[in-house]
Every structure is written in structure tokens, then in C-alpha cells.
Design a protein around this motif. Structure first.
Motif, PDB file in Angstrom:
ATOM      1  N   HIS A 385     -29.193  46.764  53.211  1.00 21.07           N
ATOM      2  CA  HIS A 385     -28.401  46.222  54.319  1.00 21.07           C
ATOM      3  C   HIS A 385     -28.060  44.745  54.130  1.00 21.07           C
ATOM      4  CE1 HIS A 385     -28.816  49.548  57.412  1.00 21.07           C
ATOM      5  NE2 HIS A 385     -29.620  49.960  56.434  1.00 21.07           N
ATOM      6  N   HIS A 386     -28.363  44.219  52.962  1.00 20.15           N
ATOM      7  CA  HIS A 386     -28.137  42.789  52.753  1.00 20.15           C
ATOM      8  C   HIS A 386     -26.658  42.390  52.901  1.00 20.15           C
ATOM      9  CE1 HIS A 386     -28.530  38.759  51.193  1.00 20.15           C
ATOM     10  NE2 HIS A 386     -27.650  39.031  50.256  1.00 20.15           N
ATOM     11  N   HIS A 389     -25.919  42.150  56.579  1.00 20.80           N
ATOM     12  CA  HIS A 389     -26.583  40.970  57.157  1.00 20.80           C
ATOM     13  C   HIS A 389     -25.868  39.687  56.758  1.00 20.80           C
ATOM     14  CE1 HIS A 389     -30.629  43.341  57.483  1.00 20.80           C
ATOM     15  NE2 HIS A 389     -29.756  43.690  58.409  1.00 20.80           N
ATOM     16  N   TYR A 417     -26.396  46.287  69.516  1.00 19.59           N
ATOM     17  CA  TYR A 417     -26.882  46.219  68.131  1.00 19.59           C
ATOM     18  C   TYR A 417     -28.093  47.139  67.952  1.00 19.59           C
ATOM     19  CZ  TYR A 417     -28.782  44.348  63.797  1.00 19.59           C
ATOM     20  OH  TYR A 417     -29.265  44.225  62.520  1.00 19.59           O
ATOM     21  N   LEU A 421     -27.888  50.323  65.427  1.00 23.45           N
ATOM     22  CA  LEU A 421     -28.762  50.229  64.261  1.00 23.45           C
ATOM     23  C   LEU A 421     -29.918  51.220  64.335  1.00 23.45           C
ATOM     24  CD1 LEU A 421     -28.574  48.350  61.754  1.00 23.45           C
ATOM     25  CD2 LEU A 421     -27.010  47.805  63.616  1.00 23.45           C
ATOM     26  N   TYR A 425     -30.601  53.597  61.261  1.00 27.78           N
ATOM     27  CA  TYR A 425     -31.878  53.578  60.548  1.00 27.78           C
ATOM     28  C   TYR A 425     -32.609  54.906  60.708  1.00 27.78           C
ATOM     29  CZ  TYR A 425     -31.927  48.628  59.236  1.00 27.78           C
ATOM     30  OH  TYR A 425     -31.667  47.426  58.648  1.00 27.78           O
ATOM     31  N   CYS A 533     -38.068  46.335  56.569  1.00 29.84           N
ATOM     32  CA  CYS A 533     -38.464  45.798  57.881  1.00 29.84           C
ATOM     33  C   CYS A 533     -38.452  44.278  57.877  1.00 29.84           C
ATOM     34  CB  CYS A 533     -39.849  46.314  58.248  1.00 29.84           C
ATOM     35  SG  CYS A 533     -39.920  48.092  58.543  1.00 29.84           S
ATOM     36  N   GLU A 536     -34.843  43.018  57.996  1.00 29.89           N
ATOM     37  CA  GLU A 536     -34.237  43.204  59.310  1.00 29.89           C
ATOM     38  C   GLU A 536     -34.826  42.220  60.324  1.00 29.89           C
ATOM     39  OE1 GLU A 536     -31.639  44.539  62.051  1.00 29.89           O
ATOM     40  OE2 GLU A 536     -31.696  45.125  59.925  1.00 29.89           O
ATOM     41  N   GLN A 537     -36.145  41.995  60.248  1.00 30.32           N
ATOM     42  CA  GLN A 537     -36.773  41.048  61.179  1.00 30.32           C
ATOM     43  C   GLN A 537     -36.271  39.625  60.932  1.00 30.32           C
ATOM     44  OE1 GLN A 537     -40.984  41.538  61.882  1.00 30.32           O
ATOM     45  NE2 GLN A 537     -41.311  39.347  61.950  1.00 30.32           N
ATOM     46  N   ILE A 540     -32.729  39.443  62.369  1.00 30.62           N
ATOM     47  CA  ILE A 540     -32.718  39.368  63.837  1.00 30.62           C
ATOM     48  C   ILE A 540     -33.076  37.969  64.300  1.00 30.62           C
ATOM     49  CG2 ILE A 540     -33.962  40.158  65.890  1.00 30.62           C
ATOM     50  CD1 ILE A 540     -34.072  42.926  64.637  1.00 30.62           C
ATOM     51  N   MET A 590     -37.510  45.230  67.174  1.00 29.26           N
ATOM     52  CA  MET A 590     -37.874  45.977  65.966  1.00 29.26           C
ATOM     53  C   MET A 590     -38.418  47.358  66.339  1.00 29.26           C
ATOM     54  SD  MET A 590     -37.260  44.212  63.181  1.00 29.26           S
ATOM     55  CE  MET A 590     -38.372  44.889  61.971  1.00 29.26           C
ATOM     56  N   ILE A 593     -35.434  49.494  67.133  1.00 35.26           N
ATOM     57  CA  ILE A 593     -34.608  49.825  65.961  1.00 35.26           C
ATOM     58  C   ILE A 593     -35.345  50.791  65.043  1.00 35.26           C
ATOM     59  CG2 ILE A 593     -33.539  48.848  63.893  1.00 35.26           C
ATOM     60  CD1 ILE A 593     -32.972  46.327  65.542  1.00 35.26           C
TER      61      ILE A 593
END
Length: 901
Positions: A385-386, A389, A417, A421, A425, A533, A536-537, A540, A590, A593
Motif C-alpha cells: 500500500h506504499h 500512502h 477511510y 480500508l 484489508y 500494520c 498503516e499505523q 494514519i 487500527m 481497519i
């Protein structure tokens, strides 16, 4: 006392040029009476120094010595204790307090009075006299130092001091005037009355001259009065002129006041104009938004990098204009109100446009990522997912602006979102775990349904397939069950060979290969989830600007809460404010998601445990390592919390695996017709320990394994003894000896530190039961001989002397020779050969203890032989009776028997 005073003056103070003025006989308060004298002295030389000296009688002779001296200027307080009643006690306050008791109150009062007089005469500082009678402190006329006569034999008492005070010595000038007067009158000394009359006449002449001088000065006084009158007239004229000058200056002052007031009004007008200009410039500079910024907010391209940058700058400028600190009264201006309304409209318009655009981006991301799921479903990897992001982080500053200006839309974007997401996911993670399950079970898509069957149906199907040979492998749990059903070592070998028809690999090799494969898959699953994870964290935190703590404003509009329900904005705001920090808000996002991660991990763990219960060892180590790593980064993060929850499940499975093994030990059954050999659970413990040591090497959860070892080894010890007691075919000592030898060998090879005590116990049990089995077995080949010598030892124990045993009828020499003849060398060899065959039948081939047991029997047999010979020599001395075989014969018999077999 007078004699003592003269002695002290002569012996102590005269050599030091001092005079003794007062003395008192004292001793220290509260101690044994050791008398001494306190003396008040003055020096005979200028400047005069006044001291208080303590004099004590020498211990060696009848003379006095000076012990300590204090300067009177250092004396601060004299405390007489009581000003009314007679009390011999008094205190002197120097650098510290000295407490004394005088021999009499009169001496104390005389001494204090002398101190007071010396203080008045010589010291500038005033000493405080406390609790002293006013009669002792009467003021005395002060005298000069020269008025005090000197002399070593002069006695100074209170009366002498008063006489000295009345005498006034002539100074040098007075002496000179008297001498000149007396030289003018030679008869002054011989005829004092004539001299006095002469002096009287001269005094009268002087008085007359004084009166005439006063009368002559009256004319001068009159002249002086006239001059004063003229001066007063001049003063009046000057005052008239000053009055006229003052009237003229008054008109000038009024004109200057008018000019000053006019200047003040002009200055005030200029000041007001400057302030007005400053206020206008302030409003124009701080509340004027450039046209380019307005255009960017209304029409800026939010898809391109340049447009995003322009919109970001415009939004910051708008925020500055809206947040400008207005001065008092500005909010009353109509232009200011219009400008604020315009800013509010721009903010609302741009916030709505930004929220709509970001919602479209979130939706598009879900569609784009869905198209890449197909290629990742084959490999055990999660989509990256880079890029998404990276594209969204361009809007991070705009999200921060939206958070501070319109929290409702910011909250709506956060909710959207999480919704988009979480669905994305969930699809990715479920497909990812499906691939992991397929790789673990080695099934195809057609058999994929088997991995997702309910636990009971899956277990039944697995058992059915294993009966038909379709599974092709032995797992830890099924192999344990198979081993428990084995009735003998021969049947175990035959069953193992039948199960390995499908290839040359052994069952243990298949187990190790499957477990290694599972370990790699499980590690890859965790390795893929962890960066996903964390990334993503981190996104966020950066995108939604949740690093810092901020107050969340509440409104009455309606919005959806984190779980999708409709709540009033005020209630939702209170829910969000209850979250203690921004980190907790990140964790809540988190959880929303990645809500499917924990259930999927638990399903995967359940599948791994179902495939092979020993897989729980691999999972415990891997999961512990990942939890430890996550907690080092952030103990309160979503990843740390989720992995910690899953670790609890893994630990329960591990404990269940240990409990199942102990239960299987307790349920083991052995055959009544075949020898026991190495028990199945002993071999399984060896397998478990070897596997566990290879898995838990340098692991963080070593303590859990050590606790499991203790439970398992105690279960093995108890159940080995239980099986040995139940064994009918194999002697109890053989079962104990072989199995504890195997346990000792296993523990020695693995070197498990927490089982050192159990290793020593296993070795001791093996040695004890080996010795017991040897002694029991050797009693049979020479049975009659053993019984005969046991009887001999019994007679000796009853008190019969050893040399008299031969006179007993049942144990005489003839009976001994008869028993010995029954065991010639040939018969002994035959008995040993039968014993060897019997031992061979008792022992199993796995441990290979036959030669060890046979060597121990040989040593025990030789020991018994030497014991028999010793009894013959002591109980039948000189009889010439000997055994019909020697120790060398025994060694030859044992060696030939062992070689023949």
C-alpha cells in the motif's frame, strides 16, 4: 580571704602587670566540688585591659596557678539567678555559658558589683545584668584611668574605689597657671590670707573694667539699629517692583497657556490619525486574502502536486486571516463582519470540495487494490500500500487544516477511510490466509473446503483419510496415538514399516519436514502482517495528524460513530474525548481497519494445532519473538495488543499439548504376552525434548518450556513406575532399568539445565534397579549353595561362634561338601548359560544393555564367590573344603557364554 587576695596579687598578677580588684571563691554547678577563684583584674599599662581570670590551686603543692582568662569585652550576660532571694549561683555568658556556685552570697554580690563598675568605667558595650538587685547597680562617678593609683601592695576594696573617684588630679595647664601666679606673689605660700586679699582686689578691678566696656558699646548699638531701619525700607521698595513684574508675567502666562492648549489639540489630532492609519493597515494586512489564494480555494486542482501545493498555501493563508487576533472594537466594524463572512464561506466551500475529493480517492484506492488481489493470491504475500500512502500524504497538511477548521468533515473523512480500508484489508487478509492454509495443508482448491470445515467434521474426515492412507504422513498427534496402541516393540516396527510404503522417508523425517514447512509459512505470515500494520499505523499518524494531543470541539450535528451507528455529534464528541490520548485514537482506528487479523490468526493457529500438536511449539516461539519486538517499539500499539492476544491462544494450545501428552502417558496399556522394552511415552518425550530444544534455542519464552519439561518428566517418572508394577511378562526391575537408562541418556545428550536434578534421579533409579535385578537373578544358578550359607549366617547372627558352626548337624562339613558337589564347574557354566538366555529374553534390543547387565552379574557372582570362600575359611578352618571352580573359571565361563551368543 584578704590573705588569699594578697597572695594572688603577689604571686600571679604583679608579675603580669595586673591589679586584682575583686575575688570570689566558686565551684562548678552540678559537679563534685572542686574549688577555684574567679578574679576581676585590670592591667597597669595603657590601654587598660579588663579580664576575668580563673585561678586554681595546684594538685602538687600549696601554690596557685593561672588556669584560664576571659576578656571582659567578651562577656555578654551576667545572670544572678534571683534578684530577691539570696542565691549563691550565678552564670557568666562568654562564648559559652559557665555556671558557678559561690561560697557565699556576699562574695557573689561583691564580685558582680565590681564587674558592673568596671563595665561602666572601661567598656563601651553594655553587659546585660539579669536577675541582679538594683542596689548593686548604682551609678558611680566616672574617673579617668590616671585617677587610679598603682602599687602592688595597694588594697582595692569597695570603699577605696569611692575615695579614688572623689579625687581629681590637675592637668598640666592648670599646674602651669598656678605656678605663674605664685611666682608673682612670693609670700603666697607663707601668707595665704594676704595672697587671697590680693586676688580679691584684682577680681574687683576686672569686674569694673567689664562694666565700663559694656556701657561704651551702647553707641555702637544705636548706629546698628539705624542701619537696620534703612535696610527695611530698601526691602519694601524691592517688593513693590517684584509685584509689578508678577502682574506683567501673569498676562504672558495666560497667552502661553492658550498656545499650549492649541498645540495639544493639534498633537492629539495627529495621534488619532496615526492610530487610525495603523488600525486600517492592520486590518488590510491581516484580513486581506490574495486573489490567487481565493482562486485556488475555489477552483484549485486537487489531483496534481502543483495544485495541492497552491491549495495548501491558500488554506494556510485563509486560516491565518480567520485566526487573526482582532483588537477591541474591530468586530463591530461592518467591513470586518463582511470579510469574516466571506472567509467562512470560502472555508466551507473548500472543506466540502476537499472532503469530496478525498472520498473519491479512498473509493478509487479500493478498486485499484482489488485488481491486484489475483496476482497476490498465488504467492504468500500481501499487496503493498506504499504508493497509495505516498499519494495521500500529499494531502497531510490539508487534513491538518481541515481538522482545525471543520472537525465534522475531518471526522467524516476518518470514518469513510476506515470503512473503505477495512473492507479492502479484509479481502486481502482473508485471501492471504487462505493461501497460507492451502500451503500448510498441501491441498488443492478442491480440498480447500476441508480446511474451513467445522472442527468436528474436519477431524472425522481427517481420521477417515488417514485410515485409507491418503494423508501419506504421520503427524505429532496421530503418531502419538499410533504409538500408544502398539503392543510390543516388534509390532511397533511392523506397523511403522507398513506406514512407510509410500517412500523411503521415515515417519520422523516426514514430521520434521512438515513442521519445518509449517514454521516457515507461519513466520512468513507474521513477517507479512507486521510491516503492513506498522506502515498503516505510521500513515494514519501522519495523514490524520494524530501525534499531538488536541481538544476535540463538539457540535450538535449528527454523524456516525466508529462502529457505524448514528449518534448526535455532542455524544460522539464525548466518546472521542473519553479516549485518553491520540495514541488510543490511532489504536481504535487500527482495530476498525484490521478487525479481521485476530480471528484469522486464531483460525490459522487452530489449523496448525489440528495438523500437528507439536506445531504449538513453533508458534509459541515465533509469536513470542514478534510480540517482544512489537512491545519494544510501542507497548500500547495495535500490533502489540493483537499479537499479545493471539499469544495467549498459542500458550493455551501449548499447555493443552503438554496436558494431552501427560494424559496419553496415563492411558498407556502394555501387552501381557510380550516384553515391555522402551515405553512409547519415553520415546515420545525424547522426541519432544529434541524438537523443543531445537525450536526454543535462544527463545524469549524459555521459562514456559522449562515448566512444561518439569510436568512431562514427572509424568514420565510416575507412569514408568506404574507400568513396571503392572508388567507381568517383564520383571519390574528390567522395565525400570531400561526406561530410566533411556531417560538418563536423553537428558545427558540434550543437556537441559532445568532437568539436572531429574537427570541425577534417573541415573540413580537406573543404577538401583540394575543392582536389584542382578542380585535377584544371581540367586537362582547356585540356589542350594545360597540357602546353605544363608543358614550359616543366620546361626552366626544368633550368637554361635563362627568356628563352632561346623558342629551344627545341618551345617557340618559333610553337609557342606554335599552341597558343593552339586555345583561342579560344568554345572555352574550351564546355570550361567541359562541365566544369560533368560536375561536376553527380558531385555529389549533398543537399549543394548545386555552386555552391561552381564558384566554386572559377573562382578556380583565373583563377589558372592569371595564371600562364600570367606565364610568357609572362618567357619570351617582347616577342613580343606573348597569350591570346585575358581574365579578364573567364572571369568572364562562368562566370556565364552557372551561370545557364543
Amino acid at each position: 580571704m584578704t590573705a588569699i587576695k594578697h597572695a594572688l596579687q603577689r604571686d600571679i598578677f604583679t608579675p603580669n602587670d595586673e591589679r586584682l580588684l575583686s575575688i570570689v571563691n566558686v565551684c562548678k554547678a552540678g559537679k563534685k566540688k572542686k574549688n577555684c577563684f574567679l578574679c576581676a583584674t585590670v592591667t597597669t599599662e595603657r590601654p587598660v585591659q579588663v579580664n576575668v581570670v580563673k585561678v586554681k590551686k595546684s594538685d602538687k603543692g600549696d601554690f596557685y596557678k593561672r588556669q584560664i582568662a576571659w576578656a571582659l569585652r567578651d562577656l555578654a550576660v551576667v545572670d544572678a539567678k534571683d534578684a530577691i532571694k539570696e542565691n549563691p549561683e550565678f552564670d557568666l555568658h562568654f562564648e559559652k555559658i559557665y555556671k558557678w556556685v559561690a561560697s557565699s552570697t556576699a562574695e557573689k554580690n561583691a564580685f558582680i558589683s565590681c564587674i558592673w563598675k568596671l563595665n561602666q568605667r572601661y567598656l563601651r558595650k553594655k553587659i546585660d545584668f539579669v536577675n541582679v538587685s538594683s542596689q548593686l547597680l548604682e551609678e558611680l562617678p566616672k574617673v579617668t584611668e590616671e585617677s587610679v593609683p598603682s602599687g602592688e601592695n595597694q588594697s582595692v576594696t569597695g570603699g577605696d574605689e569611692e575615695a579614688v573617684d572623689e579625687y581629681q588630679e590637675l592637668n598640666a595647664r592648670e599646674e602651669q597657671d598656678i605656678e605663674i601666679m605664685m611666682e608673682g606673689c612670693e609670700y603666697a605660700i607663707s601668707n595665704a590670707e594676704a595672697f587671697a586679699e590680693k586676688l580679691s582686689r584684682e577680681l574687683q578691678v576686672l569686674d569694673g573694667a567689664n562694666i565700663q566696656s559694656i556701657m561704651a558699646s551702647e553707641k555702637q548699638v544705636n548706629i546698628l539699629m539705624k542701619l537696620l531701619d534703612e535696610a527695611l525700607k530698601e526691602v519694601d521698595q524691592i517688593e513693590l517692583k517684584l509685584s509689578s513684574y508678577e502682574e506683567m508675567l501673569q498676562s504672558v502666562k495666560e497667552q502661553m497657556d492658550q498656545i499650549s492648549e492649541s498645540n495639544h489639540l493639534i498633537h492629539l489630532s495627529n495621534t488619532n490619525n496615526v492610530k487610525l492609519l495603523s488600525e486600517i493597515e492592520f486590518l488590510v494586512n491581516h484580513m486581506d486574502l490574495a486573489k490567487g489564494h481565493i482562486k485556488a480555494l475555489q477552483e484549485g486542482d486537487l489531483a496534481s502536486s502543483r495544485g495541492i501545493e497552491a491549495c495548501t498555501n491558500a488554506a494556510d493563508a485563509l486560516l491565518q486571516c480567520m485566526n487573526v487576533a482582532l483588537r477591541p472594537g474591530h468586530d463591530m466594524l461592518h467591513a470586518v463582519k463582511q470579510q469574516q463572512q466571506r472567509f467562512g464561506d470560502l472555508r466551507e466551500q473548500f472543506a466540502r470540495r476537499l472532503a469530496s475529493h478525498l472520498n473519491n480517492v479512498f473509493v478509487q484506492q479500493g478498486h485499484d487494490q482489488s485488481s491486484t488481489l489475483a496476482q497476490h493470491s498465488i504467492e504468500l504475500t500481501l499487496p503493498n500500500h506504499h504508493p497509495f500512502h505516498r499519494d495521500l500524504l500529499r494531502y497531510a497538511k490539508l487534513m491538518e487544516w481541515l481538522k482545525s477548521t471543520d472537525y465534522g468533515k475531518y471526522e467524516g473523512l476518518t470514518k469513510n477511510y476506515m470503512d473503505y480500508l477495512s473492507r479492502l484489508y479484509e479481502r486481502e487478509i482473508k485471501d492471504f490466509f487462505e493461501v497460507a492454509k492451502i500451503k500448510m495443508t498441501g491441498t488443492t482448491k478442491e480440498s480447500k473446503k476441508f480446511a474451513t470445515l467445522p472442527r468436528k467434521e474436519s477431524a472425522v474426515k481427517q481420521e477417515t483419510e488417514s485410515l485409507h492412507g491418503s494423508s501419506g504422513k504421520l503427524t505429532g498427534s496421530t503418531s502419538s496415538l499410533n504409538k500408544l496402541s502398539v503392543q510390543s516393540s516388534g509390532s511397533r516396527r511392523s506397523q511403522s514399516s507398513s506406514l512407510l510404503d509410500m517412500g523411503n522417508m521415515s515417519a520422523s523425517d516426514l514430521d520434521v519436514a512438515d513442521r519445518t514447512k509449517f514454521d516457515k509459512i507461519f513466520e512468513q505470515v507474521l513477517s507479512e502482517l507486521e510491516p503492513l500494520c506498522l506502515a498503516e499505523q505510521d500513515f494514519i499518524s501522519k495523514f490524520f495528524k494524530l501525534q499531538q494531543h488536541q481538544n476535540i470541539p463538539g457540535t450538535m450535528a449528527e454523524t456516525e460513530d466508529l462502529d457505524g451507528g448514528m449518534l448526535p455529534r455532542q455524544q460522539n464528541s464525548s466518546v472521542l474525548q473519553s479516549v485518553s490520548s491520540e495514541k488510543d485514537m490511532i489504536r481504535q482506528m487500527m482495530i476498525k481497519i484490521f478487525r479481521c487479523i485476530e480471528p484469522e490468526l486464531n483460525n490459522l493457529i487452530a489449523l496448525g494445532d489440528k495438523i500437528d500438536s507439536f506445531n504449538s511449539l513453533y508458534m509459541l516461539v515465533k509469536m513470542s519473538h514478534h510480540v517482544w519486538t512489537a512491545q519494544n517499539v510501542d507497548p500500547a500499539s495495535f500490533l502489540s495488543t493483537t499479537l499479545g492476544n493471539v499469544l495467549v491462544t498459542v500458550k493455551r494450545n501449548f499447555d493443552k499439548c503438554i496436558s494431552n501428552q501427560i494424559r496419553q502417558m496415563e492411558e498407556v496399556k502394555i501387552s501381557k504376552k510380550s516384553k515391555v522394552g522402551i515405553l512409547p511415552f519415553v520415546a515420545e518425550f525424547e522426541e519432544f525434548a529434541g524438537l523443543a530444544e531445537s525450536i526454543f534455542k535462544n527463545a524469549e519464552r524459555r521459562g514456559d518450556l522449562d515448566k512444561a519439561y518439569i510436568k512431562l518428566i514427572r509424568g514420565v517418572f510416575v507412569n514408568v513406575e506404574k507400568v513396571a508394577n503392572e508388567s507381568q511378562k517383564t520383571p519390574r526391575d528390567v522395565v525400570m532399568m531400561e526406561n530410566f537408562h533411556h531417560i538418563f541418556a536423553t537428558l545427558s545428550r540434550l543437556k537441559i539445565s532445568c532437568l539436572e536434578a531429574e537427570k541425577k534421579e534417573a541415573k540413580q533409579k537406573y543404577t538401583d534397579h540394575l543392582q536389584s535385578y542382578v542380585i535377584y537373578s544371581l540367586g537362582q544358578p547356585l540356589e542350594k549353595l545360597n540357602h546353605f550359607f544363608e543358614g550359616v549366617e543366620a546361626r552366626v547372627a544368633q550368637g554361635i561362634r563362627e568356628e563352632e558352626v561346623s558342629y551344627q548337624l545341618a551345617f557340618n562339613k559333610q553337609e557342606l561338601r554335599k552341597v558343593i558337589k552339586e555345583y561342579p564347574g560344568k554345572e555352574v557354566k550351564k546355570g550361567l548359560d541359562n541365566l544369560y538366555k533368560k536375561v536376553d529374553k527380558h531385555l529389549c534390543e533398543e537399549e543394548n544393555l545386555l552386555q552391561v547387565v552381564w558384566h554386572s552379574m559377573q562382578d556380583e557372582f565373583i563377589r558372592q564367590y569371595k564371600h562364600f570362600e570367606g565364610l568357609i575359611a572362618r567357619c570351617y578352618p582347616g577342613s580343606g573344603v573348597t569350591m570346585e571352580f575358581t574365579i578364573q573359571d567364572i571369568l572364562d565361563y562368562c566370556s565364552s557364554i557372551a561370545q557364543s551368543h
